[in-house]
Enzyme design. Sequence first.
Site, PDB file in Angstrom:
ATOM      1  N   GLY A  20       3.813  -3.329   8.317  1.00 19.99           N
ATOM      2  CA  GLY A  20       2.887  -3.153   7.193  1.00 19.99           C
ATOM      3  C   GLY A  20       3.573  -3.415   5.878  1.00 19.99           C
ATOM      4  O   GLY A  20       4.698  -3.925   5.843  1.00 19.99           O
ATOM      5  N   ASN A  21       2.918  -3.109   4.802  1.00 20.50           N
ATOM      6  CA  ASN A  21       3.537  -3.237   3.477  1.00 20.50           C
ATOM      7  C   ASN A  21       3.082  -2.063   2.619  1.00 20.50           C
ATOM      8  O   ASN A  21       2.289  -1.232   3.067  1.00 20.50           O
ATOM      9  CB  ASN A  21       3.191  -4.582   2.841  1.00 20.50           C
ATOM     10  CG  ASN A  21       1.697  -4.740   2.675  1.00 20.50           C
ATOM     11  OD1 ASN A  21       1.074  -4.048   1.877  1.00 20.50           O
ATOM     12  ND2 ASN A  21       1.097  -5.641   3.456  1.00 20.50           N
ATOM     13  N   ARG A  22       3.596  -1.997   1.411  1.00 23.51           N
ATOM     14  CA  ARG A  22       3.405  -0.785   0.605  1.00 23.51           C
ATOM     15  C   ARG A  22       2.163  -0.814  -0.283  1.00 23.51           C
ATOM     16  O   ARG A  22       2.006   0.033  -1.152  1.00 23.51           O
ATOM     17  CB  ARG A  22       4.658  -0.544  -0.252  1.00 23.51           C
ATOM     18  CG  ARG A  22       5.867  -0.229   0.619  1.00 23.51           C
ATOM     19  CD  ARG A  22       7.136  -0.205  -0.186  1.00 23.51           C
ATOM     20  NE  ARG A  22       7.033   0.692  -1.317  1.00 23.51           N
ATOM     21  CZ  ARG A  22       7.791   0.624  -2.398  1.00 23.51           C
ATOM     22  NH1 ARG A  22       8.688  -0.341  -2.505  1.00 23.51           N
ATOM     23  NH2 ARG A  22       7.634   1.480  -3.378  1.00 23.51           N
TER      24      ARG A  22
END
Length: 406
Positions: free
Chosen positions: A212-214
Site C-alpha cells: 500500500g501507500n501512505r
Amino acid sequence: MRILLGVTGGIAAYKVALVLRHLTESGHDVRVVPTAASLKFVGRATWEALSGHPAPTETFEDVPSVQHVRLGQRADVVVVAPATADFLAQMAAGRATDLLGNALLATEAPVLVCPAMHTEMWRNAATQASVRTLRDRGVTVLEPAVGRLTGPDSGPGRLPEPEDIVAAIEALADEAHVPEASSGTWGDLDGRRVVVTAGGTHEPIDAVRYLGNRSTGMQGLAIAEAARERGAQVTLIAANVALPVGEGIARVNVETAAELQREVESAAGGADAVVMAAAVADFRPARAAATKLKKTGDAGLTLELVQNPDILAGLVASRAPGQVIVGFAAETGDENGSVLEHGAAKARRKGADLLAVNVVGQGRGFGTVDNHVTVLGADGGVVADASGSKLGVAHALLDTIAERLG
Ligand code: CTP
C-alpha cells in the site's frame, strides 16, 4: 468576483437592493446573507430573485454544505450593508450569532462595512468603539453620508448612495489585489458531473497482507466536497479511505488498482471532469496467495511484481470531446531534477489536461493538514499555484477546471 453581501436590520436595507442590482449587472456573482431582523425590511424573495441564489439566514440551513464556513472561505470580497449599531457591536465582539456572523469569522477576504443609523447611535461611544476595533482589524468601514434620515431629522448616519457603495467595493477589490481570474462564480460547476478518485490502492500479497501507500484520501475528499459545494454532481471513488464524506456525494469504495480502474472507467462516461487524486500502485504482486503466507525456516521471501495499467493514460486516450482529465503527481525531487521538472515531464508524458503537482516527503503532503500544489497544463507550463488548507487547494484546482469547462 464572488461577493458575499450581508444585510442587517435597518431601514436602509431597501437601498441595498440597488447595490445588488448594480453588482450583478457588472458581472459579479453575489450571495446575499440577510439577518433575521433585516427580513422585516426587505423580504428574502427580493434577495433571491435579484441574486439568483438562495438567501439563507440561519447557521443550520443546508448543513451538509457547511455553508457557515464555505461562504466566508470562497468570497472574494465581503460587504455588510447596511450595518446596524448592534451588528457592528456583534462583529467587533467576534460573535457567530447567525450565518452572517459565522461567515465573517470564516473569511480571509477583504471586508467592507457600510454603517447606517440615526446620528445619535452613530456618535454613541459604544458604536465608535466598535468601529475603531473593526478598523484596527483591517476592516474597511465606510463613513455614513450626512443628510436626511428616516424621520424628520438629519445628520451623519445615512447609508451612502448605491453607486458609492459599488465604487467602494471595487476599490477595495483592487486594493486587495483580488485576482482578475476571480471571475469565478459561486455555482460554477452547476449541473456538471465530476468524478474524483481518492486514497491509495492496496494490492494483496496474501489473505492478510498488501502493498500500500501512505495516502489518506484527504485531498481527494476535499476536491469532491468542494466540487459538490460548487454545484457539481460528484462521484467519489475511494480507495481505502477511512474518512467519511459529506452528504450528496455518491461514494464507491474500492481496494485495488484493478477495482479502481473498473469503477472510474464506468463513471467517466458522461463526466465533464475526472480528477485522479488517488495514489495508484504502479505494481502488484503477480500472484496473491489465498491463505496467509508462512515463514519457511530462515529463508527470505521474494515477491514477483507485475505492472498495473496506467489508469490515467487510459482515461486520456478514451476521453470524450470537452472532457477535462486531471492527474496528480506526488513528487519528492531528486538528483535528476526538481519537483517541478519531474512534474513538467510527467505532464507532457501523461497528456492529461491538468496535472496537480504535490510536494511530498519530509512531513509534507500525505495526511498533513496543509498542502502545496502547482497546477501544470499538458505542455508542462504552470497554470496555477495554490497552498493552504486541502479545501483551499481543492477550490484553486476547481477554479482551473471550471475555467477549462467554460
Ligand atoms: N496513476 C494511474 N495509474 C497508475 C499510476 C498512477 O492512473 N497505475 C495516476 C495517479 O492517480 C495520478 C497520476 O497517474 O493522477 C500520476 O501518478 P504517479 O504515481 O505520480 O505517476 P506514475 O505514472 O506512477 O509515474 P512515475 O512512476 O514515473 O512517477
